[in-house]
Design a protein around this motif. Structure first.
Motif, PDB file in Angstrom:
ATOM      1  N   ALA A   1       2.801 -19.389  35.150  1.00  0.00           N
ATOM      2  CA  ALA A   1       3.812 -20.445  35.085  1.00  0.00           C
ATOM      3  C   ALA A   1       3.789 -21.099  33.706  1.00  0.00           C
ATOM      4  N   GLY A   2       4.842 -21.855  33.440  1.00  0.00           N
ATOM      5  CA  GLY A   2       4.928 -22.574  32.181  1.00  0.00           C
ATOM      6  C   GLY A   2       6.191 -23.413  32.127  1.00  0.00           C
ATOM      7  N   ASP A   3       6.460 -23.961  30.952  1.00  0.00           N
ATOM      8  CA  ASP A   3       7.635 -24.801  30.741  1.00  0.00           C
ATOM      9  C   ASP A   3       8.514 -24.172  29.666  1.00  0.00           C
ATOM     10  N   VAL A   4       9.823 -24.257  29.879  1.00  0.00           N
ATOM     11  CA  VAL A   4      10.807 -23.734  28.933  1.00  0.00           C
ATOM     12  C   VAL A   4      11.481 -24.925  28.261  1.00  0.00           C
ATOM     13  N   PRO A   5      11.495 -24.966  26.929  1.00  0.00           N
ATOM     14  CA  PRO A   5      12.154 -26.071  26.229  1.00  0.00           C
ATOM     15  C   PRO A   5      13.650 -26.127  26.536  1.00  0.00           C
TER      16      PRO A   5
ATOM     17  N   ILE B   1      13.574 -22.693  36.877  1.00  0.00           N
ATOM     18  CA  ILE B   1      14.083 -23.783  37.706  1.00  0.00           C
ATOM     19  C   ILE B   1      14.174 -25.042  36.847  1.00  0.00           C
ATOM     20  N   GLY B   2      15.377 -25.617  36.802  1.00  0.00           N
ATOM     21  CA  GLY B   2      15.550 -26.824  36.016  1.00  0.00           C
ATOM     22  C   GLY B   2      16.986 -27.284  36.037  1.00  0.00           C
ATOM     23  N   GLU B   3      17.318 -28.139  35.088  1.00  0.00           N
ATOM     24  CA  GLU B   3      18.643 -28.714  34.977  1.00  0.00           C
ATOM     25  C   GLU B   3      19.139 -28.546  33.545  1.00  0.00           C
ATOM     26  N   PRO B   4      20.468 -28.562  33.354  1.00  0.00           N
ATOM     27  CA  PRO B   4      20.998 -28.476  31.990  1.00  0.00           C
ATOM     28  C   PRO B   4      20.496 -29.637  31.132  1.00  0.00           C
ATOM     29  N   ASN B   5      20.306 -29.355  29.853  1.00  0.00           N
ATOM     30  CA  ASN B   5      19.883 -30.356  28.864  1.00  0.00           C
ATOM     31  C   ASN B   5      18.516 -30.963  29.144  1.00  0.00           C
ATOM     32  N   ARG B   6      17.680 -30.226  29.861  1.00  0.00           N
ATOM     33  CA  ARG B   6      16.310 -30.669  30.146  1.00  0.00           C
ATOM     34  C   ARG B   6      15.394 -29.442  30.109  1.00  0.00           C
ATOM     35  N   PRO B   7      14.108 -29.668  29.883  1.00  0.00           N
ATOM     36  CA  PRO B   7      13.177 -28.546  29.994  1.00  0.00           C
ATOM     37  C   PRO B   7      13.169 -28.014  31.434  1.00  0.00           C
ATOM     38  N   ALA B   8      12.768 -26.772  31.594  1.00  0.00           N
ATOM     39  CA  ALA B   8      12.715 -26.157  32.916  1.00  0.00           C
ATOM     40  C   ALA B   8      11.322 -25.572  33.130  1.00  0.00           C
TER      41      ALA B   8
ATOM     42  N   ALA C   1      12.068 -12.122  28.232  1.00  0.00           N
ATOM     43  CA  ALA C   1      11.474 -12.688  27.019  1.00  0.00           C
ATOM     44  C   ALA C   1      11.012 -14.128  27.257  1.00  0.00           C
ATOM     45  N   LEU C   2      11.816 -14.910  27.987  1.00  0.00           N
ATOM     46  CA  LEU C   2      11.393 -16.272  28.338  1.00  0.00           C
ATOM     47  C   LEU C   2      10.091 -16.232  29.129  1.00  0.00           C
TER      48      LEU C   2
ATOM     49  N   VAL D   1      16.665 -23.347  27.578  1.00  0.00           N
ATOM     50  CA  VAL D   1      17.381 -23.448  28.849  1.00  0.00           C
ATOM     51  C   VAL D   1      18.884 -23.418  28.589  1.00  0.00           C
ATOM     52  N   GLN D   2      19.332 -24.177  27.605  1.00  0.00           N
ATOM     53  CA  GLN D   2      20.758 -24.214  27.292  1.00  0.00           C
ATOM     54  C   GLN D   2      21.258 -22.851  26.817  1.00  0.00           C
ATOM     55  N   GLU D   3      20.458 -22.175  26.011  1.00  0.00           N
ATOM     56  CA  GLU D   3      20.838 -20.838  25.540  1.00  0.00           C
ATOM     57  C   GLU D   3      20.973 -19.867  26.720  1.00  0.00           C
ATOM     58  N   LEU D   4      20.043 -19.948  27.681  1.00  0.00           N
ATOM     59  CA  LEU D   4      20.129 -19.102  28.875  1.00  0.00           C
ATOM     60  C   LEU D   4      21.384 -19.434  29.677  1.00  0.00           C
ATOM     61  N   LEU D   5      21.681 -20.710  29.850  1.00  0.00           N
ATOM     62  CA  LEU D   5      22.889 -21.095  30.590  1.00  0.00           C
ATOM     63  C   LEU D   5      24.154 -20.591  29.898  1.00  0.00           C
ATOM     64  N   ASP D   6      24.168 -20.628  28.576  1.00  0.00           N
ATOM     65  CA  ASP D   6      25.315 -20.100  27.830  1.00  0.00           C
ATOM     66  C   ASP D   6      25.470 -18.600  28.066  1.00  0.00           C
ATOM     67  N   LEU D   7      24.364 -17.877  28.064  1.00  0.00           N
ATOM     68  CA  LEU D   7      24.408 -16.438  28.338  1.00  0.00           C
ATOM     69  C   LEU D   7      24.893 -16.155  29.752  1.00  0.00           C
ATOM     70  N   VAL D   8      24.362 -16.911  30.711  1.00  0.00           N
ATOM     71  CA  VAL D   8      24.710 -16.704  32.121  1.00  0.00           C
ATOM     72  C   VAL D   8      26.207 -16.909  32.345  1.00  0.00           C
ATOM     73  N   SER D   9      26.791 -17.859  31.638  1.00  0.00           N
ATOM     74  CA  SER D   9      28.216 -18.134  31.842  1.00  0.00           C
ATOM     75  C   SER D   9      29.086 -16.931  31.496  1.00  0.00           C
TER      76      SER D   9
END
Length: 117
Positions: free
Chosen positions: A29-33, A5-12, A105-106, A37-45
Motif C-alpha cells: 500500500a501507499g499514497d498517490v500525490p 481510492i480517493g477523490e479529485p484534487n486530493r491525494p489517494a 506504474a502508479l 491522481v488528477q493525471e489518472l482521472l484525465d486519462l480515464v476520461s
C-alpha cells in the motif's frame, strides 16, 4: 489487483494485492500525490464511450479495468451492446494500454509498504 481510492484534487491511497489461486498472498500500500491522481482521472476520461464486453478482450491486454468516478463508470468487461464492434481502431487499443500501464506504474511507484494480508 491494483486499487486507487480517493477523490479529485486530493491525494489517494493505492493498494496492490497479489493472489495465488483464490487466496491473497501479498499486499502493498501507499499514497498517490494529488497531481498523479488528477493525471489518472484525465486519462480515464478518455475511455468514455469505448466498447466493452463481458467475455471479449477487445484491447488484447488480458487486463480487466473498472473505473468508478464522479464523472465516469466504465469497465472493459461490463454488459454492453457491443455487437456492432468488429474491430477497434489502433488508437483506442493504444489509449487503453496507456491507461493500464499508467495504473501499473502508479502501483510500482507508490505501493511500497507491506500491508496485512
Amino acid at each position: 489487483m491494483v486499487e486507487v481510492i480517493g477523490e479529485p484534487n486530493r491525494p489517494a491511497s493505492i493498494r496492490v494485492s497479489t493472489y495465488q489461486g483464490n487466496s491473497k498472498s501479498s499486499e502493498k500500500a501507499g499514497d498517490v500525490p494529488k497531481d498523479d491522481v488528477q493525471e489518472l482521472l484525465d486519462l480515464v476520461s478518455t475511455l468514455r464511450g469505448f466498447p466493452s464486453h463481458p467475455s471479449k478482450d477487445f484491447y488484447g491486454q488480458d487486463t480487466k479495468v473498472d473505473f468508478n468516478t464522479f464523472e465516469i463508470q466504465w469497465s472493459n468487461q461490463e454488459e454492453a451492446d457491443s455487437s456492432d464492434v468488429s474491430e477497434l481502431a489502433d488508437e483506442q487499443k493504444d489509449d487503453f494500454k496507456r491507461i493500464a500501464d499508467s495504473i501499473e506504474a502508479l502501483a510500482r511507484t507508490f505501493a511500497k509498504k507491506d500491508s496485512q494480508v
